[in-house]
Design a protein around this motif. Structure first.
Motif, PDB file in Angstrom:
ATOM      1  N   ALA A 171       1.137  -0.908  -0.411  1.00 10.08           N
ATOM      2  CA  ALA A 171       0.030  -0.369  -0.381  1.00 10.08           C
ATOM      3  C   ALA A 171       1.245   0.960   0.256  1.00 10.08           C
ATOM      4  N   LEU A 172       0.823   2.474  -0.903  1.00  5.84           N
ATOM      5  CA  LEU A 172       1.124   3.674  -0.907  1.00  5.84           C
ATOM      6  C   LEU A 172       0.362   4.768  -0.674  1.00  5.84           C
ATOM      7  N   PHE A 173       1.150   5.298  -0.112  1.00  8.69           N
ATOM      8  CA  PHE A 173       0.127   6.350   0.571  1.00  8.69           C
ATOM      9  C   PHE A 173       1.340   8.323   0.695  1.00  8.69           C
ATOM     10  N   TRP A 174       0.947   8.878  -0.644  1.00  4.59           N
ATOM     11  CA  TRP A 174       1.352  10.438  -0.287  1.00  4.59           C
ATOM     12  C   TRP A 174       0.213  11.635   0.286  1.00  4.59           C
ATOM     13  N   ARG A 175       1.525  12.340   1.334  1.00  2.00           N
ATOM     14  CA  ARG A 175       0.780  13.164   2.229  1.00  2.00           C
ATOM     15  C   ARG A 175       1.035  14.403   2.330  1.00  2.00           C
ATOM     16  N   SER A 176       0.836  15.297   3.213  1.00  2.00           N
ATOM     17  CA  SER A 176       1.624  17.136   3.422  1.00  2.00           C
ATOM     18  C   SER A 176       1.569  16.584   4.832  1.00  2.00           C
ATOM     19  N   ALA A 177       2.889  16.249   4.948  1.00  2.00           N
ATOM     20  CA  ALA A 177       3.582  16.734   6.496  1.00  2.00           C
ATOM     21  C   ALA A 177       2.402  17.654   7.128  1.00  2.00           C
ATOM     22  N   ALA A 178       2.919  18.558   6.971  1.00  2.00           N
ATOM     23  CA  ALA A 178       2.388  19.464   7.775  1.00  2.00           C
ATOM     24  C   ALA A 178       0.799  19.687   8.034  1.00  2.00           C
ATOM     25  N   GLU A 179      -0.237  19.067   7.200  1.00  2.00           N
ATOM     26  CA  GLU A 179      -1.443  18.409   7.440  1.00  2.00           C
ATOM     27  C   GLU A 179      -1.816  17.492   8.625  1.00  2.00           C
ATOM     28  N   VAL A 180      -0.786  16.671   8.689  1.00  2.00           N
ATOM     29  CA  VAL A 180      -0.781  15.866   9.777  1.00  2.00           C
ATOM     30  C   VAL A 180      -1.204  17.047  11.388  1.00  2.00           C
ATOM     31  N   GLY A 181      -2.339  16.582  11.969  1.00  2.00           N
ATOM     32  CA  GLY A 181      -2.325  16.660  12.935  1.00  2.00           C
ATOM     33  C   GLY A 181      -1.823  16.057  14.259  1.00  2.00           C
ATOM     34  N   ASP A 182      -2.857  15.620  14.269  1.00  2.00           N
ATOM     35  CA  ASP A 182      -2.388  14.357  16.107  1.00  2.00           C
ATOM     36  C   ASP A 182      -1.792  13.473  15.455  1.00  2.00           C
ATOM     37  N   ILE A 183      -1.034  12.933  15.991  1.00  2.00           N
ATOM     38  CA  ILE A 183      -0.188  11.490  15.349  1.00  2.00           C
ATOM     39  C   ILE A 183      -0.622   9.714  15.742  1.00  2.00           C
ATOM     40  N   LEU A 184      -1.148   9.039  15.345  1.00  2.00           N
ATOM     41  CA  LEU A 184      -1.731   7.583  16.122  1.00  2.00           C
ATOM     42  C   LEU A 184      -0.498   7.229  16.677  1.00  2.00           C
ATOM     43  N   ALA A 185      -0.854   7.216  18.158  1.00  2.00           N
ATOM     44  CA  ALA A 185       0.709   7.340  18.948  1.00  2.00           C
ATOM     45  C   ALA A 185       1.031   4.842  19.201  1.00  2.00           C
ATOM     46  N   THR A 186      -0.091   4.650  19.146  1.00  2.00           N
ATOM     47  CA  THR A 186       0.116   2.931  18.637  1.00  2.00           C
ATOM     48  C   THR A 186      -0.447   2.439  17.497  1.00  2.00           C
ATOM     49  N   PRO A 187      -0.121   2.312  16.203  1.00  2.00           N
ATOM     50  CA  PRO A 187      -0.745   1.634  15.102  1.00  2.00           C
ATOM     51  C   PRO A 187      -1.425   0.164  15.931  1.00  2.00           C
ATOM     52  N   PRO A 188      -1.865  -0.892  15.182  1.00  2.00           N
ATOM     53  CA  PRO A 188      -2.024  -1.941  15.097  1.00  2.00           C
ATOM     54  C   PRO A 188      -1.098  -2.597  14.748  1.00  2.00           C
ATOM     55  N   GLU A 189      -0.444  -4.202  15.515  1.00  2.00           N
ATOM     56  CA  GLU A 189      -0.041  -5.179  14.671  1.00  2.00           C
ATOM     57  C   GLU A 189      -0.219  -5.940  14.317  1.00  2.00           C
ATOM     58  N   PRO A 190       0.101  -6.797  13.224  1.00  2.00           N
ATOM     59  CA  PRO A 190      -0.558  -8.332  12.537  1.00  2.00           C
ATOM     60  C   PRO A 190       0.080  -8.991  13.951  1.00  2.00           C
ATOM     61  N   TYR A 191      -0.708  -9.851  14.253  1.00  2.00           N
ATOM     62  CA  TYR A 191      -0.377 -11.325  15.355  1.00  2.00           C
ATOM     63  C   TYR A 191       0.303 -12.007  15.140  1.00  2.00           C
ATOM     64  N   GLU A 192       0.834 -11.950  13.635  1.00  2.00           N
ATOM     65  CA  GLU A 192       1.749 -12.973  13.139  1.00  2.00           C
ATOM     66  C   GLU A 192       1.939 -12.602  11.950  1.00  2.00           C
ATOM     67  N   ALA A 193       3.302 -13.233  11.542  1.00  2.00           N
ATOM     68  CA  ALA A 193       3.754 -13.218   9.932  1.00  2.00           C
ATOM     69  C   ALA A 193       4.447 -13.917   9.343  1.00  2.00           C
TER      70      ALA A 193
END
Length: 358
Positions: A171-193
């Motif tokens: 998955a690919l995302f382009w964004r403007s860093a200046a437009e990011v306000g509150d940041i997701l502190a704890t992203p979810p992780e897969p339970y296994e790889a």
């Protein structure tokens, strides 16, 4: 960007021997990832992302396409095992986890137990949180050509191989860093790889601009024959070992063509297949390489000529201790120690990207 890596000069100035290749030169940026502790404000491989708290974290919805290898470790377990391996030496007793690592291991075990005891559906049948692969700021990687006002590229993948191509979904995302306000502190992780090679280690970067020439497979038959003409190399006074006299094209492929390792732009690293152009599904323009996700920063043997000057001692030592591979700082391994190439549309970078393992 707190450290520097410098690609040694090529053993031969390729355009002095073959001026016909000069029009094929392309800019590239070698990322030179090395283990570190990047922040959300840093360009990184496998590091935390500057992700908006209100934006859903990307999940892989293709659970029915996941290839089950039987590997059953969480990303936390994979990273803990790598830490243990990095301290191991053949003549030593097996190392032990530090108290902090033991605590992390216990928290991970409790988290897994909670997930597995949860009510149906079984976690493997749920959408799987994707893992960060790379975050690149335009200020560090000026070769990026983002759409609009974007100045940040973020790439994630699913930690499972997918049928029928046996590669992780990206998955690919382009964004403007200046437009990011509150940041997701704890992203979810897969339970296994599915495989430890799909769990990148957090790495800081030392971007280096270089000039690349095509993989020999990308050249016309005429140019390929030219590379195979040993007399042409000799007439130009190229300092090439006579051991290449029978196959001088190999010298070009190993030392002069496209650079190995993680990089932005440049030429594709063909090998598993012949050149396979990719076309935009929206406008049918031929797509261009955006990012190479590499299993190795340089090849062993003669291929270590691409090792940065600052890493030459490590390259020559060729340390084989588990977790001590200077050629594999990210821990990433795609395919059979191959490369994954991310392609984008040069006319409209926001058009759907594609990827290919080589």
């Amino acid at each position: 960007m707190g450290f520097i890596r410098t690609t040694p000069p090529r053993p031969v100035e390729v355009t002095a021997v073959f001026p016909e290749l000069a029009p094929l030169a392309r800019p590239a940026i070698r990322l030179h990832p090395r283990p570190g502790s990047p922040s959300v404000r840093d360009s990184s491989v496998g590091g935390p992302l500057l992700w908006p708290a209100r934006e859903p974290w990307p999940h892989c919805e293709g659970a029915d396409l996941h290839v089950d290898t039987g590997f059953r470790r969480s990303p936390t377990e994979v990273r803990l095992q790598r830490r243990l391996q990095s301290r191991w030496r053949p003549d030593d007793l097996p190392p032990a986890f530090t108290p902090e690592e033991e605590a992390l291991k216990e928290r991970n075990a409790a988290w897994l137990a909670e997930r597995l005891d949860a009510s149906p559906p079984w976690p493997a049948e749920c959408p799987v949180p994707m893992l960060p692969v790379a975050q690149l700021f335009l200020r560090d990687i000026p070769l990026l050509r983002p759409p609009g006002q974007a100045d940040l590229l973020q790439i994630l993948w699913c930690p499972y191989e997918h049928e029928p191509d046996y590669k992780p979904a990206t998955a690919l995302f382009w964004r403007s860093a200046a437009e990011v306000g509150d940041i997701l502190a704890t992203p979810p992780e897969p339970y296994e790889a599915d495989f430890p090679g799909y769990v990148p280690e957090p790495c800081v970067l030392a971007p280096e601009a270089i000039t690349e020439y095509p993989n020999s497979l990308d050249l016309s038959p005429e140019l390929q024959r030219m590379l195979e003409d040993w007399n042409r190399w000799q007439a130009a006074g190229a300092d090439v070992d006579s051991s290449y006299a029978e196959y001088p094209r190999d010298f070009y492929s190993i030392h002069l063509g496209n650079a190995p390792g993680w990089k932005v732009g440049g030429w594709p690293p063909w090998g598993r297949t012949d050149p396979n152009p990719r076309y935009c599904t929206v406008c049918e323009v031929q797509m261009v390489p955006l990012l190479t996700i590499a299993s190795r920063e340089w090849d062993g043997g003669e291929g270590h000529s691409w090792a940065p000057q600052e890493d030459q001692a490590a390259a020559l030592a060729d340390s084989s201790y588990a977790g001590q591979k200077p050629t594999q700082p990210t821990g990433v391994e795609v395919g059979s120690t191959d490369n994954m190439q991310i392609y984008v549309c040069p006319a409209s970078p926001e058009h759907p990207h594609t990827d290919l393992i080589q």
